[in-house]
Design a protein around this motif. Structure first.
Motif, short mmCIF file in Angstrom:
data_model
loop_
_atom_site.label_atom_id
_atom_site.label_comp_id
_atom_site.label_asym_id
_atom_site.label_seq_id
_atom_site.Cartn_x
_atom_site.Cartn_y
_atom_site.Cartn_z
N GLU A 173 9.23 1.31 2.21
CA GLU A 173 10.07 2.33 1.56
C GLU A 173 9.54 3.72 1.90
O GLU A 173 8.33 3.92 2.00
CB GLU A 173 10.07 2.14 0.04
CG GLU A 173 10.97 3.10 -0.71
CD GLU A 173 10.94 2.87 -2.21
OE1 GLU A 173 11.68 3.56 -2.93
OE2 GLU A 173 10.16 2.00 -2.66
N VAL A 174 10.47 4.63 2.08
CA VAL A 174 10.14 6.05 2.28
C VAL A 174 10.97 6.84 1.27
O VAL A 174 12.19 6.72 1.23
CB VAL A 174 10.46 6.50 3.72
CG1 VAL A 174 10.30 8.00 3.83
CG2 VAL A 174 9.55 5.80 4.71
N LYS A 175 10.29 7.63 0.45
CA LYS A 175 10.97 8.35 -0.63
C LYS A 175 10.49 9.79 -0.69
O LYS A 175 9.28 10.05 -0.66
CB LYS A 175 10.71 7.65 -1.97
CG LYS A 175 11.44 8.28 -3.14
CD LYS A 175 11.17 7.52 -4.41
CE LYS A 175 11.92 8.12 -5.59
NZ LYS A 175 11.63 7.38 -6.85
N LEU A 176 11.45 10.71 -0.78
CA LEU A 176 11.12 12.12 -0.96
C LEU A 176 10.77 12.36 -2.42
O LEU A 176 11.58 12.12 -3.31
CB LEU A 176 12.31 12.99 -0.54
CG LEU A 176 12.66 12.99 0.95
CD1 LEU A 176 13.93 13.81 1.19
CD2 LEU A 176 11.53 13.54 1.79
N ARG B 247 0.84 -1.19 0.00
CA ARG B 247 0.00 0.00 0.00
C ARG B 247 0.88 1.25 0.00
O ARG B 247 2.04 1.19 0.39
CB ARG B 247 -0.93 0.00 1.21
CG ARG B 247 -1.90 -1.19 1.21
CD ARG B 247 -2.55 -1.36 2.56
NE ARG B 247 -3.62 -2.34 2.56
CZ ARG B 247 -3.43 -3.65 2.66
NH1 ARG B 247 -2.21 -4.14 2.78
NH2 ARG B 247 -4.47 -4.48 2.65
N ARG B 248 0.33 2.38 -0.41
CA ARG B 248 1.10 3.61 -0.52
C ARG B 248 0.34 4.77 0.09
O ARG B 248 -0.89 4.80 0.10
CB ARG B 248 1.48 3.91 -1.96
CG ARG B 248 0.34 3.95 -2.93
CD ARG B 248 0.84 4.19 -4.34
NE ARG B 248 1.35 5.55 -4.49
CZ ARG B 248 2.25 5.90 -5.39
NH1 ARG B 248 2.80 5.00 -6.17
NH2 ARG B 248 2.65 7.15 -5.50
N LEU B 249 1.10 5.72 0.58
CA LEU B 249 0.55 6.91 1.21
C LEU B 249 1.40 8.10 0.78
O LEU B 249 2.63 8.03 0.78
CB LEU B 249 0.57 6.78 2.74
CG LEU B 249 0.23 8.03 3.54
CD1 LEU B 249 -1.25 8.37 3.37
CD2 LEU B 249 0.57 7.84 5.01
N GLU B 250 0.76 9.19 0.39
CA GLU B 250 1.44 10.41 -0.04
C GLU B 250 1.20 11.51 0.99
O GLU B 250 0.06 11.74 1.40
CB GLU B 250 0.94 10.85 -1.41
CG GLU B 250 1.30 9.87 -2.52
CD GLU B 250 0.74 10.29 -3.87
OE1 GLU B 250 1.24 9.80 -4.88
OE2 GLU B 250 -0.21 11.11 -3.89
N ILE B 251 2.28 12.17 1.36
CA ILE B 251 2.22 13.29 2.30
C ILE B 251 2.60 14.55 1.54
O ILE B 251 3.66 14.62 0.90
CB ILE B 251 3.18 13.07 3.48
CG1 ILE B 251 2.83 11.78 4.22
CG2 ILE B 251 3.15 14.25 4.42
CD1 ILE B 251 1.49 11.78 4.89
N LEU C 292 6.31 13.58 0.40
CA LEU C 292 6.83 12.28 0.80
C LEU C 292 5.91 11.17 0.30
O LEU C 292 4.69 11.31 0.28
CB LEU C 292 6.95 12.20 2.33
CG LEU C 292 7.59 10.93 2.91
CD1 LEU C 292 9.08 10.92 2.60
CD2 LEU C 292 7.36 10.87 4.41
N LEU C 293 6.53 10.05 -0.09
CA LEU C 293 5.81 8.84 -0.48
C LEU C 293 6.20 7.72 0.47
O LEU C 293 7.39 7.45 0.67
CB LEU C 293 6.14 8.43 -1.91
CG LEU C 293 5.61 7.07 -2.37
CD1 LEU C 293 4.09 7.06 -2.38
CD2 LEU C 293 6.16 6.70 -3.73
N VAL C 294 5.20 7.05 1.06
CA VAL C 294 5.42 5.95 2.00
C VAL C 294 4.76 4.69 1.42
O VAL C 294 3.57 4.73 1.06
CB VAL C 294 4.85 6.26 3.39
CG1 VAL C 294 5.07 5.08 4.33
CG2 VAL C 294 5.47 7.52 3.95
N GLN C 295 5.50 3.62 1.34
CA GLN C 295 4.97 2.32 0.93
C GLN C 295 5.08 1.36 2.11
O GLN C 295 6.14 1.26 2.74
CB GLN C 295 5.73 1.77 -0.28
CG GLN C 295 5.56 2.62 -1.53
CD GLN C 295 6.23 2.03 -2.74
OE1 GLN C 295 6.91 1.00 -2.65
NE2 GLN C 295 6.06 2.65 -3.90
#
Length: 372
Positions: free
Chosen positions: A220-223, A115-119, A145-148
């Motif tokens: 994963e955490v990606k800027l 699953r993914r979440l965008e901040i 930020l993108l969090v998977q």
């Protein structure tokens, strides 16, 4: 009187208890009672067929209700089982049975789905209420930020936290990101320390989710985008370009160094080897000549005349092949000298001298040596 009636009933019941000819369950009595019940509601007179039909309906309904407890779990799924609302166990892939409603319930979730979440962003549009943050040097920066994430514990994910895949992880992600960005200066967040910001945010977010017992593993955490405020965007772009040019020039210099130094080292090693080879050659030649001179000296001391004659002949053999030899005949050609080059198979060439030459009657051999 009531005592007599009570003892009579007790005796009848005791007799019925110890009588072996009557079955433990009297279906006729049960049937009659059911008929009496339905008779009160106006269903009497239908006979025993109605009773058996009702019993059949009850049995079939019970079997159908129990059959609803069968369920299938796919390979990527896990089933969480509850009985009377209390979590009991989990079930893996395959065909299973569990108590149907209202006794038991089951919840099947996909544990392998990422699953993914965008901040700070919704689709392609920025969401400034989440993305604007204050850095450690009191500057404002826009961070997206993108969090998977995945489910690692079904029980915690379903029953321990409130909306773990929604509000819980969103608030935890935003809190972790703000804490990490607030501990660094704006230049680090914009340029060189993005990887470190991602790693620290991931670690802190996982700690928060474990504390909340959300049952989530951060994959994963990606800027996505890190930008300065719009008012100073151009100035920061110039700084970024200057740093990129600096890094590019440093990389070019390093590449040039890596190209030149190995070749210089190779040339130096080659010159050393050539010098060593030349040195060894000259030493060997000098040693050989010294040994040869020593042997000739010893031979000369033993036989001086023979050794001198041999040395003379050896020198002539070495010198004569490089000397042009002419034969001069004074009797032929009048005032012209007939020269015959013995090194070439040609006819005699006349040569007119500038001054009169007195030639003896006999043949004379003239040698010219270009060596000193």
């Amino acid at each position: 009187m009531w005592y007599h009636e009570f003892t009579t009933r007790v005796g009848r019941n005791r007799d019925r208890m110890y009588r072996q000819d009557e079955p433990e369950v009297n279906f006729e009595q049960i049937s009659s009672r059911i008929k009496g019940i339905f008779g009160r509601f106006g269903f009497g007179g239908g006979g025993g067929g109605l009773v058996y039909a009702i019993l059949g309906v009850i049995v079939v309904g019970s079997l159908g209700w129990l059959a609803t407890g069968f369920y299938t779990v796919e390979p990527a799924e896990v089933a969480a089982l509850r009985r009377f609302g209390i979590f009991e166990d989990t079930a893996g892939p395959g065909l299973h049975w569990w108590w149907p409603n209202p006794i038991g319930t089951r919840a099947i979730v996909d544990v392998r789905q990422r699953r993914r979440l965008e901040i700070g962003v919704r689709g392609d549009a920025p969401f400034l209420e989440e993305s604007l943050m204050i850095t450690g040097d009191e500057n404002i920066v826009d961070v997206q930020l993108l969090v998977q994430f995945e489910i690692k514990d079904v029980e915690e994910f379903l029953f321990r936290a409130v909306d773990p895949a929604g509000k819980t992880i969103k608030d935890a992600s935003e809190s972790a990101l703000r804490q990490v960005v607030g501990a660094r200066i704006i230049d680090d967040v914009l340029t060189t320390e993005k990887e470190a910001v991602q790693a620290e945010t991931k670690e802190l977010l996982q700690q928060l989710l474990d504390t909340y017992e959300a049952g989530i593993r951060v994959a994963e955490v990606k800027l996505l985008n890190v930008n300065p405020p719009a008012e100073v965007q151009d100035a920061f772009d110039d700084v970024v370009r200057a740093r990129e040019d600096k890094e590019r020039i440093i990389n070019l210099a390093a590449a040039y160094e890596e190209d030149i130094l190995p070749r210089a080292r190779g040339d130096a090693e080659r010159l050393k080897e050539e010098a060593e080879a030349f040195r060894a050659q000259r030493v060997n030649e000098a040693t050989g000549q010294a040994q040869r001179f020593t042997s000739i000296l010893e031979a000369y001391r033993k036989a001086p005349d023979v050794t001198a004659q041999r040395l003379y002949l050896e020198n002539m053999e070495r010198i004569l092949p490089e000397v042009e030899i002419f034969v001069v005949d004074g009797e032929v050609g009048g005032n012209l000298l007939q020269l015959l080059n013995l090194n070439e198979s040609t006819s005699p060439t006349p040569f007119a001298p500038q001054a009169p030459v007195q030639v003896a009657p006999s043949t004379t051999v003239q040698q010219t040596d270009s060596t000193p």
